[in-house]
Design a protein around this motif. Structure first.
Motif, mmCIF file in Angstrom:
data_model
loop_
_atom_site.group_PDB
_atom_site.id
_atom_site.type_symbol
_atom_site.label_atom_id
_atom_site.label_comp_id
_atom_site.label_asym_id
_atom_site.label_seq_id
_atom_site.Cartn_x
_atom_site.Cartn_y
_atom_site.Cartn_z
ATOM 1 N N VAL A 86 0.838 -1.206 0.000
ATOM 2 C CA VAL A 86 0.000 0.000 0.000
ATOM 3 C C VAL A 86 0.871 1.253 0.000
ATOM 4 O O VAL A 86 0.620 2.203 -0.755
ATOM 5 C CB VAL A 86 -0.961 -0.018 1.213
ATOM 6 C CG1 VAL A 86 -1.644 1.327 1.393
ATOM 7 C CG2 VAL A 86 -1.991 -1.119 1.046
ATOM 8 N N LEU A 87 1.910 1.283 0.828
ATOM 9 C CA LEU A 87 2.802 2.449 0.859
ATOM 10 C C LEU A 87 3.477 2.671 -0.490
ATOM 11 O O LEU A 87 3.596 3.811 -0.944
ATOM 12 C CB LEU A 87 3.870 2.278 1.945
ATOM 13 C CG LEU A 87 3.458 2.620 3.355
ATOM 14 C CD1 LEU A 87 4.611 2.359 4.316
ATOM 15 C CD2 LEU A 87 3.010 4.055 3.458
ATOM 16 N N GLY A 88 3.930 1.601 -1.126
ATOM 17 C CA GLY A 88 4.548 1.746 -2.443
ATOM 18 C C GLY A 88 3.597 2.355 -3.451
ATOM 19 O O GLY A 88 3.946 3.251 -4.212
ATOM 20 N N GLY A 89 2.346 1.860 -3.458
ATOM 21 C CA GLY A 89 1.351 2.398 -4.380
ATOM 22 C C GLY A 89 1.004 3.842 -4.110
ATOM 23 O O GLY A 89 0.866 4.655 -5.024
ATOM 24 N N VAL A 90 0.876 4.197 -2.847
ATOM 25 C CA VAL A 90 0.511 5.569 -2.483
ATOM 26 C C VAL A 90 1.633 6.540 -2.822
ATOM 27 O O VAL A 90 1.403 7.602 -3.406
ATOM 28 C CB VAL A 90 0.146 5.640 -0.983
ATOM 29 C CG1 VAL A 90 0.069 7.074 -0.507
ATOM 30 C CG2 VAL A 90 -1.164 4.938 -0.729
ATOM 31 N N ILE A 91 2.852 6.188 -2.483
ATOM 32 C CA ILE A 91 3.974 7.100 -2.720
ATOM 33 C C ILE A 91 4.192 7.308 -4.215
ATOM 34 O O ILE A 91 4.379 8.437 -4.669
ATOM 35 C CB ILE A 91 5.241 6.567 -2.020
ATOM 36 C CG1 ILE A 91 5.075 6.684 -0.505
ATOM 37 C CG2 ILE A 91 6.480 7.321 -2.486
ATOM 38 C CD1 ILE A 91 6.126 5.955 0.301
ATOM 39 N N ALA A 92 4.136 6.252 -4.992
ATOM 40 C CA ALA A 92 4.363 6.386 -6.439
ATOM 41 C C ALA A 92 3.271 7.213 -7.105
ATOM 42 O O ALA A 92 3.553 8.080 -7.937
ATOM 43 C CB ALA A 92 4.444 5.008 -7.090
ATOM 44 N N THR A 93 2.022 6.964 -6.751
ATOM 45 C CA THR A 93 0.940 7.704 -7.411
ATOM 46 C C THR A 93 0.859 9.139 -6.937
ATOM 47 O O THR A 93 0.420 10.005 -7.680
ATOM 48 C CB THR A 93 -0.416 6.997 -7.211
ATOM 49 O OG1 THR A 93 -0.626 6.776 -5.823
ATOM 50 C CG2 THR A 93 -0.454 5.686 -7.949
ATOM 51 N N MET A 94 1.284 9.422 -5.715
ATOM 52 C CA MET A 94 1.295 10.810 -5.239
ATOM 53 C C MET A 94 2.293 11.626 -6.040
ATOM 54 O O MET A 94 2.019 12.765 -6.411
ATOM 55 C CB MET A 94 1.628 10.856 -3.749
ATOM 56 C CG MET A 94 1.544 12.246 -3.170
ATOM 57 S SD MET A 94 -0.099 12.965 -3.258
ATOM 58 C CE MET A 94 -0.780 12.383 -1.748
ATOM 59 N N LEU A 95 3.448 11.057 -6.334
ATOM 60 C CA LEU A 95 4.444 11.777 -7.127
ATOM 61 C C LEU A 95 3.932 12.034 -8.542
ATOM 62 O O LEU A 95 4.154 13.102 -9.111
ATOM 63 C CB LEU A 95 5.760 11.005 -7.156
ATOM 64 C CG LEU A 95 6.477 10.881 -5.819
ATOM 65 C CD1 LEU A 95 7.708 10.004 -5.961
ATOM 66 C CD2 LEU A 95 6.855 12.243 -5.287
#
Length: 187
Positions: A86-95
């Motif tokens: 979940v953290l990987g998905g959130v951080i990548a899409t936020m950028l």
């Protein structure tokens, strides 16, 4: 990027000390974050309607807060794996969200310079986060779950503040003392 810089340091200690993983298992857990990033990037639409939304960053901050607090409260590898995905998905899409917003707002002639400056600021932010981790006695003595928990709480506070800012920005603003005159604006 500040949170990513802190996570980059805390992640290894969390995986090895709290979850009791070997070095190769830490690599697999990092791979789970990469898989989450790939899934997040792949899930975004190419229509870019989401770049105009005000809820996108707030939702991501709430999801990030939940994942960080979940990591702080677990010692089970499968629960931690879900949190890392979940953290990987959130951080990548936020950028991607911020980059798409910048591209929509900046004309083509200045776009290269603006993205170069953003890249330098991102690097500087991560360097400050790394310095805080290694140079600050508070971070060196804090356990990884404690850091995860307070990063999650901080993300939730920022989400609440951002949501409050989004709702106040939609309200019409009065100029001068027009709000004192009850006849102002009536036809």
């Amino acid at each position: 990027m500040f949170i990513v810089g802190i996570l980059g340091v805390v992640f290894v200690g969390y995986a090895m000390d709290t979850l009791r993983l070997s070095t190769s298992q830490v690599g697999y857990l990092a791979l789970a974050g990469g898989a989450g990033a790939a899934a997040g990037i792949g899930s975004l639409s190419t229509e870019h309607r989401w770049t105009k939304s005000t809820w996108f960053p707030v939702a991501h901050l709430v999801i990030m807060a939940g994942a960080l607090i979940m990591l702080a409260l677990t010692v089970r590898i499968w629960v931690a794996s879900i949190g890392i995905v979940v953290l990987g998905g959130v951080i990548a899409t936020m950028l991607i969200y911020f980059d798409a917003r910048l591209q929509a707002q900046i004309e083509d002639a200045r776009r290269g310079a603006v993205f170069a400056a953003r890249g330098m600021l991102t690097s500087a932010t991560m360097i400050v986060a790394f310095w805080l981790q290694f140079g600050n006695d508070l971070f060196r003595r804090a356990s990884a779950p404690t850091v995860f928990f307070w990063l999650g709480v901080g993300s939730m506070v920022v989400a609440v503040l951002a949501a409050g800012n989004g709702t106040s920005a939609k309200q019409p603003r009065q100029r001068g003392a027009q709000w004192l005159d009850p006849t102002a604006g009536s036809g």
